[in-house]
Write a protein that holds these residues in place. Structure first.
Motif, short mmCIF file in Angstrom:
data_model
loop_
_atom_site.label_atom_id
_atom_site.label_comp_id
_atom_site.label_asym_id
_atom_site.label_seq_id
_atom_site.Cartn_x
_atom_site.Cartn_y
_atom_site.Cartn_z
N LEU A 260 0.82 -1.11 0.11
CA LEU A 260 -0.08 -0.10 0.24
C LEU A 260 0.80 1.34 -0.18
CD1 LEU A 260 -2.58 -1.00 2.54
CD2 LEU A 260 -2.71 -1.22 0.28
N ALA A 261 0.43 2.14 -0.87
CA ALA A 261 1.41 3.45 -1.14
C ALA A 261 0.49 4.67 -1.16
CB ALA A 261 2.43 3.42 -2.10
N GLU A 262 1.14 5.65 -0.43
CA GLU A 262 0.66 7.18 -0.62
C GLU A 262 1.54 7.86 -1.63
OE1 GLU A 262 -1.31 9.57 2.51
OE2 GLU A 262 0.70 9.84 2.69
N VAL A 263 1.01 8.43 -2.74
CA VAL A 263 1.72 9.54 -3.49
C VAL A 263 1.14 10.88 -3.34
CG1 VAL A 263 2.81 9.53 -5.84
CG2 VAL A 263 2.22 7.53 -5.00
N LYS A 264 1.87 11.93 -3.24
CA LYS A 264 1.41 13.13 -2.93
C LYS A 264 2.32 14.03 -3.94
CE LYS A 264 -0.07 13.23 1.55
NZ LYS A 264 -0.23 13.78 2.99
N ALA A 265 1.29 15.12 -4.57
CA ALA A 265 2.03 16.08 -5.49
C ALA A 265 2.49 17.14 -4.69
CB ALA A 265 0.70 16.88 -6.05
N GLN A 266 3.98 17.64 -5.07
CA GLN A 266 4.84 18.13 -4.35
C GLN A 266 4.70 19.81 -4.63
OE1 GLN A 266 6.61 16.74 -1.75
NE2 GLN A 266 5.05 15.05 -1.96
N PRO A 267 5.45 20.66 -3.90
CA PRO A 267 5.20 22.16 -4.25
C PRO A 267 6.07 22.38 -5.59
CG PRO A 267 5.79 21.80 -1.96
CD PRO A 267 5.67 20.38 -2.42
N ASP A 268 7.01 21.50 -5.81
CA ASP A 268 7.67 21.65 -7.10
C ASP A 268 7.09 21.07 -8.26
OD1 ASP A 268 8.10 18.85 -6.65
OD2 ASP A 268 10.35 18.92 -6.69
N GLY A 269 5.98 20.70 -8.45
CA GLY A 269 5.13 20.16 -9.12
C GLY A 269 5.42 18.52 -9.73
N ASN A 270 6.44 17.91 -8.98
CA ASN A 270 6.43 16.54 -9.12
C ASN A 270 5.60 15.78 -8.32
OD1 ASN A 270 8.53 16.68 -11.07
ND2 ASN A 270 10.00 17.50 -9.89
N TRP A 271 5.64 14.64 -8.36
CA TRP A 271 4.90 13.50 -7.37
C TRP A 271 5.97 12.67 -6.77
CZ3 TRP A 271 -0.51 13.17 -6.46
CH2 TRP A 271 -1.30 13.84 -7.26
N ARG A 272 5.68 12.45 -5.48
CA ARG A 272 6.68 11.47 -4.82
C ARG A 272 5.83 10.63 -4.02
NH1 ARG A 272 9.24 16.47 -4.98
NH2 ARG A 272 11.44 16.24 -6.26
N VAL A 273 6.35 9.39 -3.63
CA VAL A 273 5.86 8.44 -2.58
C VAL A 273 6.25 8.97 -1.28
CG1 VAL A 273 5.69 6.30 -1.80
CG2 VAL A 273 6.00 6.72 -4.46
N THR A 274 5.12 9.38 -0.35
CA THR A 274 5.40 9.78 0.72
C THR A 274 5.47 8.59 1.78
OG1 THR A 274 3.21 10.34 1.23
CG2 THR A 274 4.63 12.04 0.35
N ARG A 275 4.74 7.54 1.69
CA ARG A 275 4.71 6.41 2.67
C ARG A 275 4.15 5.13 1.75
NH1 ARG A 275 0.29 7.69 7.18
NH2 ARG A 275 -1.14 8.22 5.30
N PHE A 276 4.68 4.18 2.34
CA PHE A 276 4.38 2.67 1.71
C PHE A 276 4.72 1.50 2.85
CE2 PHE A 276 8.91 3.05 0.68
CZ PHE A 276 9.56 1.67 0.75
N ALA A 277 3.89 0.62 2.57
CA ALA A 277 3.70 -0.40 3.62
C ALA A 277 3.88 -1.73 2.86
CB ALA A 277 2.71 -0.44 4.53
N VAL A 278 4.93 -2.63 3.08
CA VAL A 278 5.11 -3.87 2.00
C VAL A 278 4.77 -5.24 3.13
CG1 VAL A 278 6.54 -5.67 1.09
CG2 VAL A 278 6.97 -2.95 0.88
N GLN A 279 3.89 -6.03 2.72
CA GLN A 279 3.35 -7.13 3.77
C GLN A 279 4.32 -8.10 3.34
OE1 GLN A 279 1.09 -6.22 6.17
NE2 GLN A 279 1.18 -4.37 5.40
N GLY A 280 3.94 -9.49 3.99
CA GLY A 280 4.46 -10.56 3.89
C GLY A 280 4.54 -11.29 2.61
#
Length: 182
Positions: free
Chosen positions: A158-178
């Protein structure tokens, strides 16, 4: 069908074919001849696509950095920030301390699960993935000896991706299960 009707049908087909084939103009069929050049602007990339592209690029950059366990690889910060970047850097630094490198690359199948629009603008995209790391394994540095207990497999991410002030998109959080979680 009478003979006259067949002849009329054949002549109709021949007439249509000769009209389209007989065009001696240098303008392709369906195009209009004009002395004014026009250009078509590409359609803007939807925010959801930008978020998925950033998510996939994060994994590519992590795989590249994993080949040498370089926690300071410059490409990492291009596609990850916040908690996601901290997790990636810590993981790579730990592998480096243990004398491990990662070979291969992960496979992803990301799906957008939620889109947050703040003020009518997409600001956050949530992604669910069933990643496969069976072709992306850890080895002892300088050898082809697999690290203990490594097998890989399909994992829910599961991941969260956010628009950044510089106009780019970056992954801010992710969780990897087993392994086997998807």
């Amino acid at each position: 069908m009478t003979r006259t009707a067949r002849v009329a049908a054949i002549l109709g087909v021949v007439a249509v074919a000769s009209c389209s084939a007989g065009n001696n103009s240098s303008t392709p069929p369906g195009a209009t001849s004009s002395s004014t050049a026009t250009s078509v602007a590409p359609l803007p990339t939807p925010p959801e696509r930008k978020a998925v592209d950033a998510y996939l690029a994060m994994w590519r950059e992590m795989a590249a950095a994993g080949e040498t366990s370089n926690s300071e690889a410059p490409g990492l910060a291009e596609y990850a920030t916040g908690d996601a970047l901290v997790v990636i850097k810590n993981s790579l630094a730990e592998d480096d301390r243990k004398g491990l490198v990662t070979k291969g690359s992960p496979k992803s199948d990301p799906q957008v699960t939620n889109v947050d629009r703040s003020g009518g603008v997409v600001t956050t995209v949530k992604i669910r993935d069933c990643g496969d790391d069976s072709g992306w394994l850890k080895y002892r540095r300088g050898t082809n000896e697999p690290a203990d207990g490594q097998g890989g497999g399909r994992r829910s991410i599961l991941a969260e991706v956010k628009a950044q002030p510089d106009g780019n998109w970056r992954v801010t959080r992710f969780a990897v299960q087993g392994v086997g979680s998807c």
